[in-house]
Scaffold this motif. Structure first.
Motif, PDB file in Angstrom:
ATOM      1  N   LYS A  61     -10.367  -7.684 -28.927  1.00  0.00           N
ATOM      2  CA  LYS A  61     -11.494  -6.743 -29.079  1.00  0.00           C
ATOM      3  C   LYS A  61     -12.398  -6.714 -27.826  1.00  0.00           C
ATOM      4  O   LYS A  61     -11.901  -6.390 -26.767  1.00  0.00           O
ATOM      5  N   ASP A  62     -13.664  -7.114 -27.985  1.00  0.00           N
ATOM      6  CA  ASP A  62     -14.614  -7.022 -26.865  1.00  0.00           C
ATOM      7  C   ASP A  62     -14.256  -7.945 -25.699  1.00  0.00           C
ATOM      8  O   ASP A  62     -14.720  -7.744 -24.578  1.00  0.00           O
ATOM      9  N   GLY A  63     -13.470  -8.964 -25.988  1.00  0.00           N
ATOM     10  CA  GLY A  63     -13.104  -9.901 -24.921  1.00  0.00           C
ATOM     11  C   GLY A  63     -11.895  -9.447 -24.121  1.00  0.00           C
ATOM     12  O   GLY A  63     -11.519 -10.087 -23.128  1.00  0.00           O
TER      13      GLY A  63
ATOM     14  N   ALA B 106     -12.143  -8.702 -20.139  1.00  0.00           N
ATOM     15  CA  ALA B 106     -12.284  -9.893 -19.276  1.00  0.00           C
ATOM     16  C   ALA B 106     -10.928 -10.599 -19.138  1.00  0.00           C
ATOM     17  O   ALA B 106     -10.583 -11.111 -18.063  1.00  0.00           O
ATOM     18  N   ILE B 107     -10.150 -10.614 -20.215  1.00  0.00           N
ATOM     19  CA  ILE B 107      -8.835 -11.268 -20.155  1.00  0.00           C
ATOM     20  C   ILE B 107      -7.911 -10.495 -19.215  1.00  0.00           C
ATOM     21  O   ILE B 107      -7.262 -11.066 -18.336  1.00  0.00           O
ATOM     22  N   LEU B 108      -7.884  -9.176 -19.401  1.00  0.00           N
ATOM     23  CA  LEU B 108      -7.005  -8.355 -18.560  1.00  0.00           C
ATOM     24  C   LEU B 108      -7.424  -8.443 -17.099  1.00  0.00           C
ATOM     25  O   LEU B 108      -6.581  -8.506 -16.200  1.00  0.00           O
ATOM     26  N   ASP B 109      -8.740  -8.477 -16.866  1.00  0.00           N
ATOM     27  CA  ASP B 109      -9.223  -8.614 -15.486  1.00  0.00           C
ATOM     28  C   ASP B 109      -8.789  -9.961 -14.894  1.00  0.00           C
ATOM     29  O   ASP B 109      -8.358 -10.035 -13.743  1.00  0.00           O
TER      30      ASP B 109
ATOM     31  N   ARG C 148      -2.101  -4.432 -27.092  1.00  0.00           N
ATOM     32  CA  ARG C 148      -1.964  -5.712 -27.817  1.00  0.00           C
ATOM     33  C   ARG C 148      -3.162  -6.629 -27.498  1.00  0.00           C
ATOM     34  O   ARG C 148      -3.733  -7.263 -28.368  1.00  0.00           O
ATOM     35  N   VAL C 149      -3.509  -6.697 -26.220  1.00  0.00           N
ATOM     36  CA  VAL C 149      -4.629  -7.573 -25.834  1.00  0.00           C
ATOM     37  C   VAL C 149      -5.918  -7.048 -26.474  1.00  0.00           C
ATOM     38  O   VAL C 149      -6.730  -7.821 -26.987  1.00  0.00           O
ATOM     39  N   TYR C 150      -6.098  -5.723 -26.478  1.00  0.00           N
ATOM     40  CA  TYR C 150      -7.288  -5.150 -27.127  1.00  0.00           C
ATOM     41  C   TYR C 150      -7.283  -5.439 -28.619  1.00  0.00           C
ATOM     42  O   TYR C 150      -8.315  -5.796 -29.201  1.00  0.00           O
ATOM     43  N   ALA C 151      -6.119  -5.283 -29.257  1.00  0.00           N
ATOM     44  CA  ALA C 151      -6.051  -5.505 -30.712  1.00  0.00           C
ATOM     45  C   ALA C 151      -6.389  -6.965 -31.035  1.00  0.00           C
ATOM     46  O   ALA C 151      -7.062  -7.257 -32.016  1.00  0.00           O
ATOM     47  N   ASP C 152      -5.950  -7.872 -30.194  1.00  0.00           N
ATOM     48  CA  ASP C 152      -6.151  -9.304 -30.474  1.00  0.00           C
ATOM     49  C   ASP C 152      -7.538  -9.805 -30.079  1.00  0.00           C
ATOM     50  O   ASP C 152      -8.062 -10.727 -30.695  1.00  0.00           O
TER      51      ASP C 152
END
Ligand SMILES: C[S@@+](CC[C@H](N)C(=O)[O-])C[C@H]1O[C@@H](n2cnc3c(N)ncnc32)[C@H](O)[C@@H]1O
Length: 462
Positions: free
Chosen positions: A159-161, A164-167, A153-157
Motif C-alpha cells: 500500500k502506502d509503503g 519507497a520499496i520500489l525506489d 503486486r508490491v502496491y497490493a502488498d
C-alpha cells in the motif's frame, strides 16, 4: 575521452553487453560472453534501463526489436543519461554495435545496415525530443524497471509503503561484508580499508558496507575468512540461532536445508558451536560452497557436513547416513523470487512472472511441511526468503501456522524492507524471517509444557 591503447572499441563492449543482457533476460543462466569489468558495468547499467527501453520502443518503433537490439538500445540510453560519453559518440558506437550484432547473427550486410539505421533513428529521435524522453522515464515500468504485474503486486502488498520499496529496489547496493569477530574488529577493518583508499560504513552489528565495490580478493581479511560478503539483513539469521543455542545449553544438530552458496551456514558456523548439516539440491552450488568452506574452516566453531539432497524427495533422506534422524534446529532459506534483492540483480523482475511466483510459493509450502516433520519437539524452524512479496512472507507464515497445530510463532527479525543509504548506517536487502517452535502438546498449557520438555529433553546426551 579517448580509448586507452589496447582496449576494445566501445562498440565491441556495447555488443558484448547487449548479448549478455539478452541472454539473461531471455531465460539463460550465465553470461553469453566472457565479461570484462567494463562490460559487466554496461550489463548492469543496460539491465537497469530494460524497462525504459521497452517503454521508449513502444512509443517510437512500430515493432519491438529483437532482444539483443533492445538491450543495445537500453545500454545506449543508459550511457547517454549517465553521460558515460558524449551522446553523439554513444550513437555512433551503438550503430556500429548494431551492425556487429546483426552480422554475428548470420544476417546479410543489407540487414545489418537496416538494423543500424533503426538504432540510429531511435536514438536520435529520443535525443531530439527531451520532453517526451523525460515522460518515458516517468512511466512506472521505466521508473522502477519492472513489469506491470510486479509493480501492482508490491502496491497490493505494501500500500502506502510501496513507492519507497520500489525506489529502494532500483538503487545500487553497496558491497556489504560480515566481519567475523573477534578475528577482525570494526575499527581494524575500517583502517585496513582506508589503507587501500576505500571507505566503509557500519550498517549492522557486524555488517560493513564498502565503497567503492571491489573484487572479493581486495577485501581485507577475506582470504582468512575474517570477512565474508553478506547483506546486513541476511546476517540477522545469527540472532535467533544464538538465542536457540543459549536456551538449549548444548551444541545443537542443525539442518540448513537450502544451504548453498553458504552465506548463512558460514555465518552460523562462525557464531555458534553446532553440528551443521548443509543440504542443497544443486551440485554446482554445493561444490562452490564446499570450496569456500576451506576459507571459513579455521575460524569455524561448528562442524559441517555437506549433503546433496532434494529436501522434497522423501527417498533421498534415508540414503544419507545420519540425515534420517531429527534436528534441533532447521533453517529453511527457501528458493524464492528474490524480489528483495533486485537492487543487486536488476534482471530479477524481468525473469519472473505470476505463474513462477505461484510455483515458488507452492514449493516453499511443501518444504515447510516436509521439514517440520524432521524437527524434534522443542526444536525450531527458521523460515527466510529474500522477497518483498507477502505471498513469500507474511501469507506463507500465517498459512503454515493455520495448518500446523503444533507450531508456535516466536519473535524473529520479521519483515525487513529494502533500504539503501549506507552512509547513514541504514542499508539492507528486502527479507522476511519467521520462526516457529515445535510444541509437544496441543493443550492450553502447551507452551509451558513444551519449555519443560525442551529444557529437559534437549539436554539429554545424544
Ligand atoms: C535462497 S538460496 C539459499 C542461499 C543460502 N542459504 C545462503 O545464505 O547463501 C536457495 C537454495 O535452495 C536450493 N534448493 C532449491 N530447491 C531445493 C530442494 N528441493 N532441496 C534442496 N535445496 C533446494 C537452491 O539450489 C539454492 O541454493
Amino acid at each position: 575521452m579517448g580509448r586507452p591503447v589496447g582496449s576494445p572499441p566501445l562498440s565491441a563492449s556495447f555488443a558484448a553487453a547487449a548479448r549478455a543482457i539478452a541472454h539473461r533476460l531471455s531465460g539463460g543462466q550465465g553470461a553469453a560472453v566472457p565479461r570484462t569489468p567494463a562490460v559487466a558495468d554496461l550489463v548492469y547499467r543496460g539491465t537497469r534501463y530494460w524497462g525504459l527501453a521497452q517503454v521508449r520502443c513502444g512509443r517510437l518503433a512500430q515493432q519491438k526489436p529483437d532482444p539483443e537490439i533492445l538491450a543495445l538500445l537500453a545500454i545506449a540510453w543508459a550511457a547517454i543519461d549517465q553521460m558515460l560519453r558524449e551522446s553523439y559518440v554513444v550513437v555512433d558506437e551503438a550503430v556500429a554495435a548494431a551492425k556487429e550484432l546483426t552480422r554475428a547473427a548470420g544476417r546479410s550486410d543489407i540487414a545489418a545496415k537496416k538494423v543500424a539505421g533503426f538504432v540510429n533513428a531511435l536514438l536520435r529521435a529520443s535525443l531530439s525530443d527531451p520532453v517526451a524522453s523525460a515522460k518515458d522515464r516517468e512511466q512506472p515500468i521505466a521508473r522502477w524497471n519492472a513489469p506491470a504485474w510486479w509493480i501492482e503486486r508490491v502496491y497490493a502488498d505494501h500500500k502506502d509503503g510501496a513507492e519507497a520499496i520500489l525506489d529502494a529496489l532500483i538503487t545500487r547496493a553497496p558491497l556489504t561484508v560480515r566481519l567475523c569477530e573477534p578475528y577482525l574488529e570494526f575499527q581494524q577493518f575500517i583502517n585496513a580499508l582506508n589503507d587501500k583508499g576505500l571507505a566503509g560504513y557500519s550498517v549492522g552489528r557486524n555488517a560493513v558496507a564498502i565503497e567503492p565495490a571491489v573484487p572479493v580478493t581486495e577485501i581485507p581479511g577475506f582470504s582468512q575468512g575474517w570477512a565474508s560478503v553478506q547483506d546486513s539483513a541476511a546476517q540477522l539469521v545469527i540472532d535467533p540461532v544464538q538465542e536457540f543455542c543459549r536456551r538449549l545449553g548444548r551444541p545443537p544438530k542443525i539442518l540448513d536445508a537450502c544451504a548453498a552458496p553458504g552465506g548463512k551456514t558460514f555465518a552460523i558456523a562462525q557464531s555458534v558451536q553446532a553440528e551443521i548439516w548443509a543440504a542443497d539440491v544443486s551440485p554446482a552450488r554445493l561444490k562452490r560452497m564446499r570450496d569456500d568452506w576451506a576459507r571459513i574452516l579455521p575460524t569455524a566453531q561448528s562442524s559441517l557436513q555437506f549433503v546433496l539432497l532434494d529436501v522434497l524427495d522423501e527417498s533421498g533422506w534415508s540414503k544419507q547416513p545420519g540425515l534420517d534422524a531429527h534436528f534441533d534446529l532447521i533453517l529453511l532459506d527457501a528458493p524464492c523470487t528474490g524480489s528483495g534483492i533486485a537492487r543487486r540483480q536488476p534482471e530479477i523482475p524481468w525473469r519472473r512472472d505470476p505463474a513462477g511466483l505461484k510455483a515458488v510459493v507452492d514449493t516453499q509450502r511443501r518444504m515447510l511441511d516436509t521439514l517440520w516433520r524432521r524437527l524434534l519437539p522443542g526444536g525450531e524452524l527458521i523460515f527466510v526468503t529474500c522477497s518483498v512479496f507477502a505471498a513469500e512472507g507474511e501469507a506463507q507464515e500465517s498459512a503454515f501456522l493455520g495448518r500446523t497445530p503444533d507450531a508456535r510463532p516466536l519473535p524473529s527479525p520479521g519483515r525487513l524492507l529494502p533500504v539503501t543509504n549506507a552512509e547513514c548506517g541504514n542499508d539492507q536487502d528486502g527479507f522476511f524471517y519467521a520462526r516457529f517452535q515445535k510444541q509437544k502438546h496441543d493443550g492450553p498449557d502447551a507452551g509451558d509444557a513444551h519449555h519443560r520438555h525442551a529444557d529437559a529433553g534437549l539436554g539429554r546426551a545424544r
